[in-house]
Write a protein that holds these residues in place. Structure first.
Motif, PDB file in Angstrom:
ATOM      1  N   LEU A  68     -57.591 -20.849  -8.221  1.00 49.97           N
ATOM      2  CA  LEU A  68     -56.767 -21.178  -9.387  1.00 49.97           C
ATOM      3  C   LEU A  68     -56.783 -20.080 -10.449  1.00 49.97           C
ATOM      4  O   LEU A  68     -55.904 -20.034 -11.310  1.00 49.97           O
ATOM      5  N   VAL A  69     -57.787 -19.204 -10.394  1.00 43.07           N
ATOM      6  CA  VAL A  69     -57.792 -18.049 -11.296  1.00 43.07           C
ATOM      7  C   VAL A  69     -56.504 -17.246 -11.125  1.00 43.07           C
ATOM      8  O   VAL A  69     -55.890 -16.809 -12.104  1.00 43.07           O
ATOM      9  N   TYR A  70     -56.072 -17.061  -9.878  1.00 42.33           N
ATOM     10  CA  TYR A  70     -54.885 -16.235  -9.594  1.00 42.33           C
ATOM     11  C   TYR A  70     -53.629 -16.820 -10.243  1.00 42.33           C
ATOM     12  O   TYR A  70     -52.867 -16.102 -10.884  1.00 42.33           O
ATOM     13  N   ILE A  71     -53.415 -18.118 -10.096  1.00 49.57           N
ATOM     14  CA  ILE A  71     -52.183 -18.703 -10.632  1.00 49.57           C
ATOM     15  C   ILE A  71     -52.223 -18.760 -12.156  1.00 49.57           C
ATOM     16  O   ILE A  71     -51.205 -18.558 -12.824  1.00 49.57           O
ATOM     17  N   TYR A  72     -53.406 -18.970 -12.735  1.00 47.00           N
ATOM     18  CA  TYR A  72     -53.486 -19.008 -14.200  1.00 47.00           C
ATOM     19  C   TYR A  72     -53.296 -17.620 -14.805  1.00 47.00           C
ATOM     20  O   TYR A  72     -52.680 -17.476 -15.868  1.00 47.00           O
ATOM     21  N   ASP A  73     -53.799 -16.591 -14.151  1.00 52.71           N
ATOM     22  CA  ASP A  73     -53.533 -15.231 -14.627  1.00 52.71           C
ATOM     23  C   ASP A  73     -52.038 -14.925 -14.525  1.00 52.71           C
ATOM     24  O   ASP A  73     -51.431 -14.390 -15.450  1.00 52.71           O
ATOM     25  N   PHE A  74     -51.454 -15.266 -13.386  1.00 51.60           N
ATOM     26  CA  PHE A  74     -50.018 -15.017 -13.184  1.00 51.60           C
ATOM     27  C   PHE A  74     -49.186 -15.735 -14.239  1.00 51.60           C
ATOM     28  O   PHE A  74     -48.268 -15.138 -14.827  1.00 51.60           O
ATOM     29  N   MET A  75     -49.491 -16.997 -14.505  1.00 54.60           N
ATOM     30  CA  MET A  75     -48.734 -17.750 -15.512  1.00 54.60           C
ATOM     31  C   MET A  75     -48.901 -17.128 -16.897  1.00 54.60           C
ATOM     32  O   MET A  75     -47.951 -17.086 -17.683  1.00 54.60           O
ATOM     33  N   MET A  76     -50.087 -16.627 -17.181  1.00 54.53           N
ATOM     34  CA  MET A  76     -50.321 -15.981 -18.476  1.00 54.53           C
ATOM     35  C   MET A  76     -49.479 -14.718 -18.604  1.00 54.53           C
ATOM     36  O   MET A  76     -48.844 -14.488 -19.638  1.00 54.53           O
ATOM     37  N   LEU A  80     -45.802 -18.518 -18.693  1.00 54.38           N
ATOM     38  CA  LEU A  80     -45.433 -19.779 -18.063  1.00 54.38           C
ATOM     39  C   LEU A  80     -46.498 -20.845 -18.295  1.00 54.38           C
ATOM     40  O   LEU A  80     -47.646 -20.549 -18.617  1.00 54.38           O
ATOM     41  N   THR A  81     -46.082 -22.100 -18.136  1.00 54.32           N
ATOM     42  CA  THR A  81     -46.987 -23.230 -17.985  1.00 54.32           C
ATOM     43  C   THR A  81     -46.665 -23.840 -16.618  1.00 54.32           C
ATOM     44  O   THR A  81     -45.628 -23.525 -16.032  1.00 54.32           O
ATOM     45  N   PRO A  82     -47.516 -24.713 -16.082  1.00 52.25           N
ATOM     46  CA  PRO A  82     -47.192 -25.319 -14.782  1.00 52.25           C
ATOM     47  C   PRO A  82     -45.822 -25.991 -14.760  1.00 52.25           C
ATOM     48  O   PRO A  82     -45.140 -25.961 -13.736  1.00 52.25           O
ATOM     49  N   GLU A  83     -45.397 -26.546 -15.895  1.00 51.45           N
ATOM     50  CA  GLU A  83     -44.103 -27.223 -15.943  1.00 51.45           C
ATOM     51  C   GLU A  83     -42.936 -26.257 -15.777  1.00 51.45           C
ATOM     52  O   GLU A  83     -41.836 -26.669 -15.386  1.00 51.45           O
ATOM     53  N   LEU A  84     -43.143 -24.988 -16.053  1.00 55.51           N
ATOM     54  CA  LEU A  84     -42.062 -24.006 -16.003  1.00 55.51           C
ATOM     55  C   LEU A  84     -42.008 -23.236 -14.689  1.00 55.51           C
ATOM     56  O   LEU A  84     -41.060 -22.499 -14.443  1.00 55.51           O
ATOM     57  N   VAL A  85     -43.009 -23.413 -13.841  1.00 54.92           N
ATOM     58  CA  VAL A  85     -43.013 -22.715 -12.558  1.00 54.92           C
ATOM     59  C   VAL A  85     -41.960 -23.342 -11.644  1.00 54.92           C
ATOM     60  O   VAL A  85     -41.871 -24.560 -11.525  1.00 54.92           O
ATOM     61  N   ASP A  86     -41.151 -22.521 -11.009  1.00 51.89           N
ATOM     62  CA  ASP A  86     -40.184 -23.000 -10.022  1.00 51.89           C
ATOM     63  C   ASP A  86     -40.310 -22.141  -8.763  1.00 51.89           C
ATOM     64  O   ASP A  86     -41.206 -21.304  -8.647  1.00 51.89           O
ATOM     65  N   PHE A  87     -39.412 -22.359  -7.800  1.00 49.23           N
ATOM     66  CA  PHE A  87     -39.504 -21.641  -6.522  1.00 49.23           C
ATOM     67  C   PHE A  87     -39.427 -20.130  -6.732  1.00 49.23           C
ATOM     68  O   PHE A  87     -40.131 -19.366  -6.069  1.00 49.23           O
ATOM     69  N   LYS A  88     -38.576 -19.699  -7.661  1.00 50.96           N
ATOM     70  CA  LYS A  88     -38.428 -18.260  -7.917  1.00 50.96           C
ATOM     71  C   LYS A  88     -39.752 -17.652  -8.371  1.00 50.96           C
ATOM     72  O   LYS A  88     -40.140 -16.572  -7.909  1.00 50.96           O
ATOM     73  N   TYR A  89     -40.451 -18.332  -9.268  1.00 48.70           N
ATOM     74  CA  TYR A  89     -41.726 -17.817  -9.756  1.00 48.70           C
ATOM     75  C   TYR A  89     -42.802 -17.889  -8.672  1.00 48.70           C
ATOM     76  O   TYR A  89     -43.650 -16.997  -8.564  1.00 48.70           O
ATOM     77  N   LEU A  90     -42.797 -18.964  -7.872  1.00 51.39           N
ATOM     78  CA  LEU A  90     -43.761 -19.052  -6.792  1.00 51.39           C
ATOM     79  C   LEU A  90     -43.556 -17.914  -5.793  1.00 51.39           C
ATOM     80  O   LEU A  90     -44.511 -17.311  -5.309  1.00 51.39           O
ATOM     81  N   HIS A  91     -42.297 -17.618  -5.509  1.00 53.76           N
ATOM     82  CA  HIS A  91     -41.976 -16.506  -4.615  1.00 53.76           C
ATOM     83  C   HIS A  91     -42.510 -15.193  -5.194  1.00 53.76           C
ATOM     84  O   HIS A  91     -43.115 -14.379  -4.483  1.00 53.76           O
ATOM     85  N   ASN A  92     -42.311 -14.988  -6.487  1.00 52.27           N
ATOM     86  CA  ASN A  92     -42.805 -13.778  -7.148  1.00 52.27           C
ATOM     87  C   ASN A  92     -44.332 -13.733  -7.125  1.00 52.27           C
ATOM     88  O   ASN A  92     -44.939 -12.672  -6.930  1.00 52.27           O
ATOM     89  N   PHE A  93     -44.959 -14.896  -7.306  1.00 55.69           N
ATOM     90  CA  PHE A  93     -46.421 -14.995  -7.275  1.00 55.69           C
ATOM     91  C   PHE A  93     -46.965 -14.516  -5.933  1.00 55.69           C
ATOM     92  O   PHE A  93     -47.950 -13.772  -5.862  1.00 55.69           O
ATOM     93  N   ILE A  94     -46.300 -14.918  -4.841  1.00 57.83           N
ATOM     94  CA  ILE A  94     -46.762 -14.556  -3.500  1.00 57.83           C
ATOM     95  C   ILE A  94     -46.421 -13.110  -3.153  1.00 57.83           C
ATOM     96  O   ILE A  94     -47.279 -12.339  -2.726  1.00 57.83           O
ATOM     97  N   VAL A  95     -45.151 -12.755  -3.346  1.00 59.89           N
ATOM     98  CA  VAL A  95     -44.660 -11.474  -2.844  1.00 59.89           C
ATOM     99  C   VAL A  95     -45.009 -10.304  -3.764  1.00 59.89           C
ATOM    100  O   VAL A  95     -45.351  -9.220  -3.296  1.00 59.89           O
ATOM    101  N   ASN A  96     -44.945 -10.526  -5.067  1.00 64.02           N
ATOM    102  CA  ASN A  96     -45.109  -9.404  -6.001  1.00 64.02           C
ATOM    103  C   ASN A  96     -46.407  -9.421  -6.803  1.00 64.02           C
ATOM    104  O   ASN A  96     -46.681  -8.480  -7.532  1.00 64.02           O
ATOM    105  N   TYR A  97     -47.184 -10.496  -6.690  1.00 61.04           N
ATOM    106  CA  TYR A  97     -48.438 -10.546  -7.442  1.00 61.04           C
ATOM    107  C   TYR A  97     -49.649 -10.545  -6.510  1.00 61.04           C
ATOM    108  O   TYR A  97     -50.459  -9.625  -6.531  1.00 61.04           O
ATOM    109  N   LEU A  98     -49.758 -11.573  -5.665  1.00 64.91           N
ATOM    110  CA  LEU A  98     -50.920 -11.645  -4.771  1.00 64.91           C
ATOM    111  C   LEU A  98     -50.998 -10.446  -3.846  1.00 64.91           C
ATOM    112  O   LEU A  98     -52.091 -10.018  -3.457  1.00 64.91           O
ATOM    113  N   SER A  99     -49.846  -9.892  -3.495  1.00 67.21           N
ATOM    114  CA  SER A  99     -49.844  -8.765  -2.559  1.00 67.21           C
ATOM    115  C   SER A  99     -50.320  -7.460  -3.189  1.00 67.21           C
ATOM    116  O   SER A  99     -50.635  -6.510  -2.481  1.00 67.21           O
ATOM    117  N   VAL A 100     -50.387  -7.387  -4.523  1.00 65.03           N
ATOM    118  CA  VAL A 100     -50.794  -6.133  -5.168  1.00 65.03           C
ATOM    119  C   VAL A 100     -52.183  -6.214  -5.802  1.00 65.03           C
ATOM    120  O   VAL A 100     -52.767  -5.187  -6.155  1.00 65.03           O
TER     121      VAL A 100
END
Length: 465
Positions: A68-76, A80-100
């Motif tokens: 959960l550290v990863y998603i909270y850093d990404f949202m910061m 974002l807050t959890p309520e504002l995360v959508d598929f586009k942001y989740l895609h960015n989280f996986i492809v452009n954040y976790l991968s780097v």
């Protein structure tokens, strides 16, 4: 040439995990801490829930906290807050954040991580001269690791929606797709468990988890998500006690069907003021006066806006409003006067967002989220709060259902639904029909009765002949 915006991002610390020990120095729990060294209460509640309800052991709690550290850093980083995360942001989280992210970077169980000034990304992404063909096969996180992190995020968001009643639309975050045999991920261990899973760019998200397949054109919304007429009246009555900003904001949602972020993104530039009367014919704003009690609200795609004010599908549109009661005009007058007074009192530089908070800065989602549920409490609707019941998005569903009920007896239904689609900013009329067509149940029954009568009349005529 590979680049990452996170490589050069200036930050003021990142989240970290702190282990809790008893008096004998034995580890007993883990908590997630913010960069300001404050515990994240919702994560604490979730980890406690995992122990009590799911029977998780200490090592599982530790792994969940670190995921959960990863998603909270990404949202910061993305505001974002959890309520504002959508598929586009989740895609960015996986492809452009976790991968780097550099998974070999470790600052465990201490506050040093909260003092970082740069995001720890892999070296490949710090040197623009190095070419990397495939981000997922270049020394970064293994796809299985990413899968585990995202699965943790999915279960956490489900907890927030179902147990904490957060306004999180899981269907907007997670999409289903078929897993094909030629996938480049080894799925041997999952093949016997489920053939249909959540996937993003080949990253497995939901194997073995019971999921509700999302229709290509959305799912019908439940009647429980809509204000009944008496509930809407009670809500509006309770709203009268609020300041002009919230009164106009929520009233506008109910009469336009705007998404909450689209309303917060409305901008105001100028309007001549003569005494206490505004010359609305000269109003320069996303809200325009057309004369004869008609108004128009423009939903515009503005790339300079913060991420939480993005327009879904990047689809601009205009919504016209009839204001024969003059309620909109009266509320807008109060808001412009209130806005001018607050900005002057706070000595803030004029900005262009119409809706502001009491400090004079733009209105944020958390403020309207908290206020919405407080108004429900005042209206005696506290039992109707939360996911699957009344949320801020219910104002949009209520607008749409009111529109549909008003055209039930009219001909040219498809034309009216097409207009509703454009008013709501749906991606296609099929989305509108799938989402709201079940409100025509009574009309369908009447049509079936008419068809039965026609068949009977035809049969009687044949007997006569």
């Amino acid at each position: 040439m590979l680049e990452s915006k996170y490589a050069e991002l200036n930050i003021e610390g990142m989240h970290y995990v702190r282990e809790i020990k008893d008096g004998e120095g034995k580890r007993i729990f883990y908590i997630l801490m913010s960069p300001k060294n404050k515990p994240i209460k919702e994560v604490y509640d979730y980890l406690t829930y995992r122990i009590i309800k799911k029977g998780d052991k200490l090592n599982s709690i530790k792994r969940t906290a670190y995921d959960l550290v990863y998603i909270y850093d990404f949202m910061m980083f993305e505001l974002l807050t959890p309520e504002l995360v959508d598929f586009k942001y989740l895609h960015n989280f996986i492809v452009n954040y976790l991968s780097v992210i550099d998974q070999n970077f470790r600052v465990k169980d201490c506050i040093k991580r909260s003092m970082l000034t740069r995001v720890p990304v892999r070296n490949e992404f710090r040197n623009n001269m190095i070419k990397v063909i495939d981000k997922f096969n270049s020394g970064g996180m293994a796809s299985e690791t990413i899968c585990g992190i995202v699965q943790t995020v999915k279960e956490y968001f489900e907890y927030l929606a179902e147990k904490k009643k957060k306004d999180i639309n899981l269907d907007d975050i997670f999409e289903t797709s078929l897993l094909y045999p030629d996938s480049n991920i080894d799925m041997t261990s999952y093949a016997k468990r489920r053939k249909e899973v959540y996937t993003i760019k080949g990253i497995l998200i939901g194997a073995g988890i019971k999921i509700r397949k999302k229709s290509r054109y959305g799912n019908p919304i439940d009647r429980e998500c809509i204000f009944e007429p008496e509930e809407e009246n009670a809500f509006l009555e309770a709203l009268r006690e609020e300041n002009p900003i919230y009164r106009l904001y929520f009233y506008l949602l109910l009469i336009t069907g705007l998404r909450e972020a689209e309303a917060r993104a409305i901008k105001y530039f100028d309007c001549p003021l003569n005494g206490f009367e505004f010359d609305f014919f000269k109003l320069d704003s996303h809200i325009c006066y057309l004369g004869e009690d008609m108004w128009r609200v423009k939903v515009e795609v503005d790339q300079t806006n913060p991420p939480d004010l993005s327009v879904k599908f990047d689809k601009p549109r205009e919504v016209e409003i009839s204001d024969m009661t003059r309620i909109l005009k009266s509320l807008l007058t109060e808001v412009l006067l209130y806005r001018k007074l607050v900005l002057k009192k706070k000595r803030l530089k004029e900005h262009n967002f119409l809706f502001i908070n009491r400090n004079g800065t733009r209105l944020k989602y958390k403020s309207v989220y908290d206020k919405f549920y407080k108004i429900l409490d005042k209206a005696g609707l506290e039992k109707r709060k939360g996911n699957g019941q009344l949320t801020i998005h219910s104002t949009r569903h209520t607008f749409a259902s009111t529109w549909i009920y008003s055209i039930r007896e009219k001909k040219g239904l498809d034309i009216d639904l097409d207009l509703l689609c454009r008013t709501l900013g749906h991606s296609s009329p099929k989305v509108t029909k799938t989402t709201y067509m079940h409100f025509f149940t009574e009309q369908k029954k009447e049509l079936n009765r008419q068809m039965e009568m026609a068949r009977k009349q035809r049969g009687d005529q044949n007997k006569t002949d």
